[in-house]
Motif scaffolding. Structure first.
Motif, PDB file in Angstrom:
ATOM      1  N   HIS A  50     -22.302  71.158   4.600  1.00 58.17           N
ATOM      2  CA  HIS A  50     -22.048  70.327   5.770  1.00 58.17           C
ATOM      3  C   HIS A  50     -21.515  71.186   6.921  1.00 58.17           C
ATOM      4  CE1 HIS A  50     -21.219  66.910   8.188  1.00 58.17           C
ATOM      5  NE2 HIS A  50     -19.937  66.813   7.931  1.00 58.17           N
ATOM      6  N   ASP A  51     -20.613  72.089   6.611  1.00 59.89           N
ATOM      7  CA  ASP A  51     -20.046  72.970   7.624  1.00 59.89           C
ATOM      8  C   ASP A  51     -21.117  73.878   8.234  1.00 59.89           C
ATOM      9  OD1 ASP A  51     -17.790  74.061   9.089  1.00 59.89           O
ATOM     10  OD2 ASP A  51     -18.078  75.868   7.867  1.00 59.89           O
ATOM     11  N   ILE A  52     -21.994  74.398   7.409  1.00 58.22           N
ATOM     12  CA  ILE A  52     -23.083  75.257   7.898  1.00 58.22           C
ATOM     13  C   ILE A  52     -24.006  74.461   8.828  1.00 58.22           C
ATOM     14  CG2 ILE A  52     -25.169  76.507   7.185  1.00 58.22           C
ATOM     15  CD1 ILE A  52     -23.570  77.386   4.682  1.00 58.22           C
ATOM     16  N   THR A  53     -24.324  73.236   8.409  1.00 56.82           N
ATOM     17  CA  THR A  53     -25.183  72.382   9.235  1.00 56.82           C
ATOM     18  C   THR A  53     -24.537  72.100  10.587  1.00 56.82           C
ATOM     19  OG1 THR A  53     -26.095  71.361   7.254  1.00 56.82           O
ATOM     20  CG2 THR A  53     -26.403  70.183   9.325  1.00 56.82           C
ATOM     21  N   LEU A  54     -23.263  71.751  10.570  1.00 51.43           N
ATOM     22  CA  LEU A  54     -22.568  71.457  11.824  1.00 51.43           C
ATOM     23  C   LEU A  54     -22.460  72.701  12.712  1.00 51.43           C
ATOM     24  CD1 LEU A  54     -19.704  69.073  10.678  1.00 51.43           C
ATOM     25  CD2 LEU A  54     -21.733  68.508  11.990  1.00 51.43           C
ATOM     26  N   THR A  55     -22.205  73.833  12.118  1.00 49.75           N
ATOM     27  CA  THR A  55     -22.117  75.075  12.889  1.00 49.75           C
ATOM     28  C   THR A  55     -23.451  75.398  13.543  1.00 49.75           C
ATOM     29  OG1 THR A  55     -20.427  75.904  11.370  1.00 49.75           O
ATOM     30  CG2 THR A  55     -21.557  77.532  12.744  1.00 49.75           C
ATOM     31  N   TYR A 113     -24.037  72.986  16.384  1.00 48.22           N
ATOM     32  CA  TYR A 113     -23.164  73.322  17.511  1.00 48.22           C
ATOM     33  C   TYR A 113     -23.709  74.508  18.298  1.00 48.22           C
ATOM     34  CZ  TYR A 113     -19.088  74.908  20.105  1.00 48.22           C
ATOM     35  OH  TYR A 113     -18.240  75.327  21.090  1.00 48.22           O
ATOM     36  N   LYS A 114     -24.177  75.528  17.585  1.00 45.69           N
ATOM     37  CA  LYS A 114     -24.725  76.701  18.258  1.00 45.69           C
ATOM     38  C   LYS A 114     -26.008  76.358  19.027  1.00 45.69           C
ATOM     39  CE  LYS A 114     -22.836  80.208  15.189  1.00 45.69           C
ATOM     40  NZ  LYS A 114     -23.141  81.235  14.168  1.00 45.69           N
ATOM     41  N   GLN A 115     -26.839  75.492  18.444  1.00 44.05           N
ATOM     42  CA  GLN A 115     -28.075  75.094  19.119  1.00 44.05           C
ATOM     43  C   GLN A 115     -27.764  74.289  20.377  1.00 44.05           C
ATOM     44  OE1 GLN A 115     -30.249  73.007  16.097  1.00 44.05           O
ATOM     45  NE2 GLN A 115     -31.092  74.895  15.194  1.00 44.05           N
TER      46      GLN A 115
END
Length: 60
Positions: free
Chosen positions: A46-51, A54-56
């Motif tokens: 979940h954290d990887i997906t959100l990161t 966010y970057k995109q």
């Protein structure tokens, strides 16, 4: 174990009960560790997906 020192039926039954308690504790701990590992993996994903999201969005 108790049954090796005190050679009675009660001592033998208590030794068996103690061993069963240790087996039950081991199973309980093992199951909790597996569940915790599963939850940790979900949080990391979940954290990887959100990161990534966010970057995109930051690049827009």
């Amino acid at each position: 174990m108790l049954a090796t020192i005190i050679k009675t039926n009660v001592a033998a039954k208590m030794s068996v009960a103690i061993m069963r308690a240790f087996v039950a504790m081991r199973k309980y701990i093992s199951n909790n560790l597996l569940e915790q590992r599963y939850i940790n993996n979900l949080v990391i994903e979940h954290d990887i997906t959100l990161t990534t999201m966010y970057k995109q969005n930051k690049n827009l």
